[in-house]
Design a protein around this motif. Structure first.
Motif, PDB file in Angstrom:
ATOM      1  N   GLU A 197      46.391  53.750  29.828  1.00 33.44           N
ATOM      2  CA  GLU A 197      46.231  54.873  29.346  1.00 33.44           C
ATOM      3  C   GLU A 197      45.168  55.431  30.062  1.00 33.44           C
ATOM      4  N   LEU A 198      45.335  56.967  30.328  1.00 34.56           N
ATOM      5  CA  LEU A 198      44.354  57.708  30.850  1.00 34.56           C
ATOM      6  C   LEU A 198      42.836  57.478  30.625  1.00 34.56           C
ATOM      7  N   ASP A 199      41.868  57.185  31.811  1.00 28.78           N
ATOM      8  CA  ASP A 199      40.580  57.215  31.585  1.00 28.78           C
ATOM      9  C   ASP A 199      40.215  55.815  30.806  1.00 28.78           C
ATOM     10  N   LYS A 200      40.984  54.664  30.686  1.00 33.77           N
ATOM     11  CA  LYS A 200      40.774  53.574  30.420  1.00 33.77           C
ATOM     12  C   LYS A 200      40.936  52.441  31.119  1.00 33.77           C
ATOM     13  N   PRO A 201      39.832  52.440  31.811  1.00 37.35           N
ATOM     14  CA  PRO A 201      39.949  51.233  32.826  1.00 37.35           C
ATOM     15  C   PRO A 201      39.645  49.878  32.368  1.00 37.35           C
ATOM     16  N   ALA A 202      39.326  49.810  30.888  1.00 35.83           N
ATOM     17  CA  ALA A 202      39.259  48.247  30.569  1.00 35.83           C
ATOM     18  C   ALA A 202      40.660  47.865  30.279  1.00 35.83           C
ATOM     19  N   GLN A 203      41.702  48.515  30.031  1.00 33.35           N
ATOM     20  CA  GLN A 203      42.892  47.912  29.888  1.00 33.35           C
ATOM     21  C   GLN A 203      43.360  47.202  31.169  1.00 33.35           C
ATOM     22  N   ASN A 204      42.640  47.539  32.361  1.00 34.03           N
ATOM     23  CA  ASN A 204      43.111  46.962  33.581  1.00 34.03           C
ATOM     24  C   ASN A 204      41.850  46.308  34.007  1.00 34.03           C
ATOM     25  N   GLY A 205      41.239  45.474  33.130  1.00 35.53           N
ATOM     26  CA  GLY A 205      40.119  44.929  33.317  1.00 35.53           C
ATOM     27  C   GLY A 205      40.068  43.836  34.217  1.00 35.53           C
ATOM     28  N   TYR A 206      41.130  42.935  34.648  1.00 29.84           N
ATOM     29  CA  TYR A 206      41.080  41.875  35.600  1.00 29.84           C
ATOM     30  C   TYR A 206      40.779  42.327  37.018  1.00 29.84           C
ATOM     31  N   ILE A 207      41.495  43.554  37.473  1.00 27.13           N
ATOM     32  CA  ILE A 207      41.307  43.904  38.864  1.00 27.13           C
ATOM     33  C   ILE A 207      39.940  45.102  38.733  1.00 27.13           C
ATOM     34  N   GLU A 208      39.670  45.562  37.570  1.00 29.12           N
ATOM     35  CA  GLU A 208      38.375  46.256  37.562  1.00 29.12           C
ATOM     36  C   GLU A 208      37.310  45.268  37.792  1.00 29.12           C
ATOM     37  N   ARG A 209      37.417  44.117  37.429  1.00 34.01           N
ATOM     38  CA  ARG A 209      36.013  43.085  37.564  1.00 34.01           C
ATOM     39  C   ARG A 209      36.249  42.673  39.015  1.00 34.01           C
ATOM     40  N   PHE A 210      37.410  42.634  39.580  1.00 30.78           N
ATOM     41  CA  PHE A 210      37.559  42.191  40.947  1.00 30.78           C
ATOM     42  C   PHE A 210      36.978  43.021  41.838  1.00 30.78           C
ATOM     43  N   ASN A 211      37.312  44.670  41.535  1.00 35.33           N
ATOM     44  CA  ASN A 211      36.973  45.694  42.244  1.00 35.33           C
ATOM     45  C   ASN A 211      35.304  45.687  42.259  1.00 35.33           C
ATOM     46  N   ARG A 212      34.690  45.348  41.275  1.00 33.10           N
ATOM     47  CA  ARG A 212      33.380  45.526  41.057  1.00 33.10           C
ATOM     48  C   ARG A 212      32.800  44.359  42.105  1.00 33.10           C
ATOM     49  N   THR A 213      33.091  43.396  42.151  1.00 35.28           N
ATOM     50  CA  THR A 213      32.657  42.210  42.811  1.00 35.28           C
ATOM     51  C   THR A 213      32.779  42.368  44.346  1.00 35.28           C
ATOM     52  N   TYR A 214      34.014  42.963  44.603  1.00 31.11           N
ATOM     53  CA  TYR A 214      34.417  43.438  45.838  1.00 31.11           C
ATOM     54  C   TYR A 214      33.551  44.605  46.683  1.00 31.11           C
ATOM     55  N   ARG A 215      33.157  45.546  45.599  1.00 34.02           N
ATOM     56  CA  ARG A 215      32.496  46.675  45.897  1.00 34.02           C
ATOM     57  C   ARG A 215      30.874  46.180  46.117  1.00 34.02           C
ATOM     58  N   GLU A 216      30.574  45.336  45.378  1.00 41.07           N
ATOM     59  CA  GLU A 216      29.146  44.881  45.405  1.00 41.07           C
ATOM     60  C   GLU A 216      28.702  44.009  46.640  1.00 41.07           C
ATOM     61  N   ASP A 217      29.845  42.852  46.843  1.00 38.39           N
ATOM     62  CA  ASP A 217      29.434  41.862  47.730  1.00 38.39           C
ATOM     63  C   ASP A 217      29.864  42.211  49.242  1.00 38.39           C
ATOM     64  N   VAL A 218      30.998  43.216  49.368  1.00 43.93           N
ATOM     65  CA  VAL A 218      31.432  43.659  50.689  1.00 43.93           C
ATOM     66  C   VAL A 218      31.235  45.271  50.850  1.00 43.93           C
ATOM     67  N   LEU A 219      31.777  45.877  50.264  1.00 41.50           N
ATOM     68  CA  LEU A 219      31.616  47.487  50.637  1.00 41.50           C
ATOM     69  C   LEU A 219      29.950  48.176  50.580  1.00 41.50           C
ATOM     70  N   ASP A 220      29.580  47.795  49.586  1.00 42.41           N
ATOM     71  CA  ASP A 220      28.190  47.995  49.671  1.00 42.41           C
ATOM     72  C   ASP A 220      27.142  47.319  50.302  1.00 42.41           C
ATOM     73  N   ALA A 221      27.599  46.160  50.644  1.00 43.91           N
ATOM     74  CA  ALA A 221      26.668  45.321  51.493  1.00 43.91           C
ATOM     75  C   ALA A 221      26.736  45.574  52.893  1.00 43.91           C
ATOM     76  N   TYR A 222      27.801  46.233  53.628  1.00 46.65           N
ATOM     77  CA  TYR A 222      27.864  46.331  54.883  1.00 46.65           C
ATOM     78  C   TYR A 222      27.976  47.745  55.295  1.00 46.65           C
ATOM     79  N   ILE A 223      27.612  47.927  56.518  1.00 46.13           N
ATOM     80  CA  ILE A 223      28.116  49.251  57.072  1.00 46.13           C
ATOM     81  C   ILE A 223      29.069  49.211  58.026  1.00 46.13           C
ATOM     82  N   PHE A 224      30.151  49.512  58.055  1.00 47.27           N
ATOM     83  CA  PHE A 224      31.407  49.068  58.984  1.00 47.27           C
ATOM     84  C   PHE A 224      31.499  50.392  59.998  1.00 47.27           C
TER      85      PHE A 224
END
Length: 236
Positions: A197-224
């Motif tokens: 449903e629109l604006d309900k990312p919790a319904q896609n919780g598995y990939i949202e949790r992965f996105n958070r880890t990828y954001r914090e440990d890779v995208l936010d941790a390095y300057i490409f």
């Protein structure tokens, strides 16, 4: 106290009575060790693990054999202003979300979603993340300045070439994933879309949790400096 005793030639008892303190307080010496060692450890951890909060730092130090009181560690942690700053989120009215059921085996349900970031020169790029909902395995991460529907289809076919097609794909309502091309692809391969449903990312919780880890440990941790650098970095 020393000045009073030497200047007026008073005994310790007289000097304490004159100033108004007890002799016990005058003779007291703190037995607590210096905070310097704790500060050094917290500083090193904050530099190595910038997304760690107090709890993870405390547990790490205890696992290393240090027996410092947790209240003392918290006090020093706050004095060093290491608290993570959390952005307040807009509160939405409570609703009944669709159940996010974990599959009983691999290759039954997969989730995919997009993330975005910028290179050092300001150029925009996106990542397409695909994972298996059963074991949270990252099957593919595509990084490019543009990832249209055709590119998504080719990527899904590539993953299917070595893992097979899943029984469903759980996706968000982003433009690239609701196009007629992808609808035809899903129908042709008999892979139904599981829209959230629109604006309900919790319904896609598995990939949202992965996105958070990828954001914090890779995208936010390095300057490409380039897309190649971003593609070379892998999750540890």
């Amino acid at each position: 106290m020393t000045y009073t005793k030497e200047t007026h030639e008073m005994s310790e008892r007289q000097a304490c009575r004159t100033i108004g303190i007890s002799r016990t307080l005058y003779r007291y010496e703190s037995r607590r060790s210096s905070d310097r060692e704790i500060k050094e450890h917290l500083k090193i951890l904050a530099e190595k693990k910038p997304r760690w909060g107090f709890g993870k730092m405390r547990d790490y130090l205890r696992n290393q054999g240090y027996q410092w009181n947790h209240k003392r560690i918290r006090r020093i942690y706050r004095e060093m202003e290491l608290n993570l700053r959390i952005k307040p989120k807009k509160r939405l009215p409570s609703r009944d979300p669709k159940p996010l059921v974990q599959p009983k085996a691999a290759n039954i349900s997969r989730s995919l979603d997009f993330l975005s970031d910028n290179l050092e020169d300001g150029r925009f790029f996106r990542t397409l993340n695909i994972m298996d909902d059963f074991n949270r395995e990252a099957l593919c991460i595509v990084i490019d300045t543009s990832i249209p529907a055709l590119r998504v289809m080719r990527t899904l076919d590539m993953v299917a070439s070595w893992r097979g097609y899943p029984q469903q794909l759980r996706i968000d309502n982003v433009p690239e994933l609701i196009s007629h091309l992808l609808a035809s692809w899903a129908e042709g391969h008999q892979v139904p879309w599981a829209f959230i449903e629109l604006d309900k990312p919790a319904q896609n919780g598995y990939i949202e949790r992965f996105n958070r880890t990828y954001r914090e440990d890779v995208l936010d941790a390095y300057i490409f400096g380039s897309l190649r650098e971003a593609r070379d970095i892998k999750l540890g």
